[in-house]
Write an enzyme that holds these catalytic residues in place. Sequence first.
Site, short mmCIF file in Angstrom:
data_model
loop_
_atom_site.label_atom_id
_atom_site.label_comp_id
_atom_site.label_asym_id
_atom_site.label_seq_id
_atom_site.Cartn_x
_atom_site.Cartn_y
_atom_site.Cartn_z
N GLY A 31 0.78 -1.36 -0.06
CA GLY A 31 0.17 -0.03 0.15
C GLY A 31 0.71 1.18 0.03
O GLY A 31 2.16 1.19 -0.43
N ALA A 32 0.22 2.33 0.53
CA ALA A 32 0.69 3.61 0.39
C ALA A 32 1.38 3.93 -1.14
O ALA A 32 2.56 4.33 -1.21
CB ALA A 32 2.23 3.63 1.43
N HIS A 37 4.46 2.24 -7.75
CA HIS A 37 3.49 1.07 -7.78
C HIS A 37 2.57 1.26 -9.01
O HIS A 37 2.44 0.19 -9.62
CB HIS A 37 2.85 1.15 -6.57
CG HIS A 37 3.45 1.08 -5.19
ND1 HIS A 37 3.40 2.12 -4.54
CD2 HIS A 37 4.16 0.18 -4.82
CE1 HIS A 37 4.15 1.91 -3.37
NE2 HIS A 37 4.43 0.41 -3.80
N LYS A 149 13.81 -1.69 -7.78
CA LYS A 149 14.19 -0.75 -6.61
C LYS A 149 14.71 -1.70 -5.55
O LYS A 149 15.94 -1.44 -4.94
CB LYS A 149 13.34 0.24 -6.24
CG LYS A 149 13.87 1.07 -5.00
CD LYS A 149 13.38 2.43 -4.77
CE LYS A 149 12.14 1.87 -4.05
NZ LYS A 149 12.58 1.46 -2.37
N SER A 186 7.71 4.54 -0.81
CA SER A 186 6.59 5.10 0.46
C SER A 186 7.55 5.59 1.58
O SER A 186 6.87 6.51 2.01
CB SER A 186 5.88 3.85 0.74
OG SER A 186 5.49 3.24 -0.31
#
Length: 279
Positions: A31-32, A37, A149, A186
Site C-alpha cells: 500500500g501507500a 507502484h 528498486k 513509500s
Amino acid sequence: MQIIRDITTLRRAVSALQQGGKSVALVPTMGALHDGHLSLVRMAKRVADHVVVSIFVNPTQFGPNEDFEAYPRDEARDAALLADEGVALLWSPDVTTMYPAGHSTHIEVAELGSDYCGAARPGHFDGVATVVAKLFNQVRADVAIFGEKDWQQLAIIRRMARDLDFKLDILGAPIARDADGLALSSRNAYLSEKQRASATAFPDALKDAVAAIAGGADVAQTLTAAERAIVAGGFDSVDYVALADADSLERLAEFHTPARLLAAARIGRTRLIDNYPVG
Ligand code: PAF
C-alpha cells in the site's frame, strides 16, 4: 474493482478472471501507493489480461525497531488509484487471514538473503519470501511483477520461485524516479523538506560511481568515494555501497557484467535503498 478479504472468495474470483484462457498478473504491494507502484500496475496491464493487486503491510518483514506501526496506510486512497488504473481485483487480507493463530512456517532463501539489506535487517527477507510465497499460492496468478528498486528482494523472490517450483513468471519493472533522480519509495514520505532536498545526493553519487566503474576505475576506491559523497551530501550513514553480480548478488572486487551497484543509506530516521545497472 472488487475488494476481497478472504481466500475462498479470492480464489473463486481469480478463477473467474482466468476463464477462457485469460491471464492474470499479480502486483504485490504494502500500500501507500505512489507512481512507482502504478508503473508496476501499467506493466502488469501490458503483459496480462487482468491485474490483481495485493495490499498487505506484512509484520514479519519488519524488525522490532522498524516502522511497522507507523507505516503509512490509506486503503481508500489506494483503492481509488487502482480502480482508476483498471485493476480488476484488490486482495486486502487482514493479519489473521494471512497468519492464522499457530502459523509457524517460514521460508529462508539462505544464499541471497544474508548480505546487504539482509545484514542490516535480520529476518527481513525471510518475512518477504514467506509472505510472497503465500501471496503466490493465494492468488495463483500467471505472472507477478516486482519493482527493480528492491533488487535483492527481486533476486530472492526469483530464487524462491525457482527452488519451490512456482509455476508463474516473475518480471522486474524498471525503477521509477522523481525528476531529480531519487527513486520513488513509500518511505520518501518520511523525509523533511531539507532531507528531501539532500536525498538527491544518493542517486547522484551512485550514478558517478557507475560511470567510473564502467570506465575502468578501481572498484574499491570508487565505492569508498561514493560512500563519502553520500555522507557529504547530507546523509547520516551508509549501510553499504557494493558492486554485485546482478544474478548471484556475489560482491565483485572487479567489474564484470552483468553487474549492479547496490546501496542503502540513512538520512535521519529514514533508510533509503537504490541500485543501478553497471555497464
Ligand atoms: O516490496 C514490497 O512492497 C514488499 O516487500 C512485498 C513484496 C509486497 C512483500 O510484502
